[in-house]
Scaffold this motif. Structure first.
Motif: not given
Length: 328
Positions: A175-178, A180-197
């Motif tokens: 579960x830890x590996x899974x 981690x993989x999701x958080x490092x995925x480019x698609x998720x990282x695009x959501x970070x900007x929206x969360x900051x906004x």
């Protein structure tokens, strides 16, 4: 009491043996270690190299089969010379015995102890590795091994609890590996900007926030990740370094740092990444496809035999050092 027994097992199977001990001699030490756990051939607890009929014409001969007072098989043990790392080939041999004898538990003993489970609690095709135990004194895992596998305490309920705890740890790691993989995925990282906004909308205009974010690079990276190729010159060559070339040997750094651990992981992954650093501040990275790499192969010898890393050639090419890593 368990502490004393485990330390004695460490003495018998590790501290008090020759590094070049043969498998047949090591077998005698294993018999002695089993006596510490109160399993004795004299009492009928142990069968040493028993032969079992498999099919019409085949037979199997495991190293040890442990039985209860009713002559029921409890678990099987396979041993290997302690100077040879336990590998998948040895594990597959043990798995075969477990399947043929219909045993849920199997133990591999060599440089350490590996405990495998093959039953309904695990939803996996092959037997699953529950625990790896090193022969170090006062090892908590070793104390647990004595507690579970000593004859006087051996029972199905304790084994079941031990197995469930082991499976829980394995699931947690997966579960830890899974995640981690999701958080490092480019698609998720695009959501970070929206969360900051969203976080700043009550203080600033949305258009202003977007304008600022367009000029920022926001990313999540693993803490132990190697720098990207574009970052290497800036990070690695920001200050003057002194490299000793006087001995004519190209500096090669491994990650993991020890050749033993690097080799162990390379045999599993069959891939590594070679980053070559040049005196002019640049670097190049390429993939090492190690499908032909074997247990008998040498890591540094293999690398230094490459044409560009041979003595005389790497100096001509202006190579400063080489970093070889299992992880990209």
């Amino acid at each position: 009491m368990n502490n004393e027994k485990w330390n004695e097992i460490c003495f018998i199977l590790s501290d008090n043996i020759r590094t070049d001990i043969s498998e047949s001699d090591f077998e005698l030490n294993v018999v002695q270690a089993l006596r510490v756990l109160d399993w004795k051939e004299y009492s009928g607890d142990i069968e040493i190299r028993p032969s079992f009929q498999v099919g019409a014409s085949n037979r199997i001969t495991p190293d040890f089969v442990i039985k209860d007072s009713d002559n029921r098989k409890l678990f099987v043990i396979e041993i290997k010379q302690p100077n040879i790392p336990l590998n998948s080939r040895f594990q597959q041999q043990l798995f075969s015995y477990m399947r043929q004898l219909k045993l849920e538990y199997g133990i591999l003993i060599g440089q350490g102890i590996q405990i495998f489970y093959d039953g309904n609690l695990a939803k996996q095709e092959d037997p699953i590795l529950l625990e790896t135990i090193k022969f170090t004194k006062d090892n908590d895992k070793g104390l647990k091994f004595v507690e579970i596998f000593a004859k006087e305490n051996f029972n199905q309920e304790s084994l079941r609890n031990f197995t469930l705890n082991g499976l829980k740890k394995l699931n947690r790691r997966e579960e830890h590996k899974e995640l981690t993989k999701k958080l490092l995925d480019e698609n998720y990282q695009e959501k970070i900007s929206e969360l900051i906004k969203q976080d700043f909308l009550d203080q600033y205009d949305g258009e202003l926030i977007e304008s600022v974010l367009e000029n920022l690079r926001i990313e999540i990276r693993a803490k132990n990740a190697l720098p990207t190729q574009s970052e290497l010159p800036k990070r690695e060559f920001s200050k003057e370094r002194i490299v000793d070339y006087s001995n004519g040997i190209l500096p090669i750094e491994l990650n993991p740092s020890t050749e033993y651990e690097f080799k162990r992981r390379l045999l599993l992954t069959k891939t590594a990444y070679i980053t070559t650093f040049y005196k002019n501040g640049t670097s190049k990275q390429k993939v090492w496809n190690a499908n032909r790499f074997r247990e008998t192969s040498g890591v540094l010898g293999n690398l230094r035999s490459r044409p560009e890393f041979r003595n005389g050639e790497w100096q001509k090419l202006g190579i400063e050092k080489v970093l070889v890593s299992i992880d990209k």
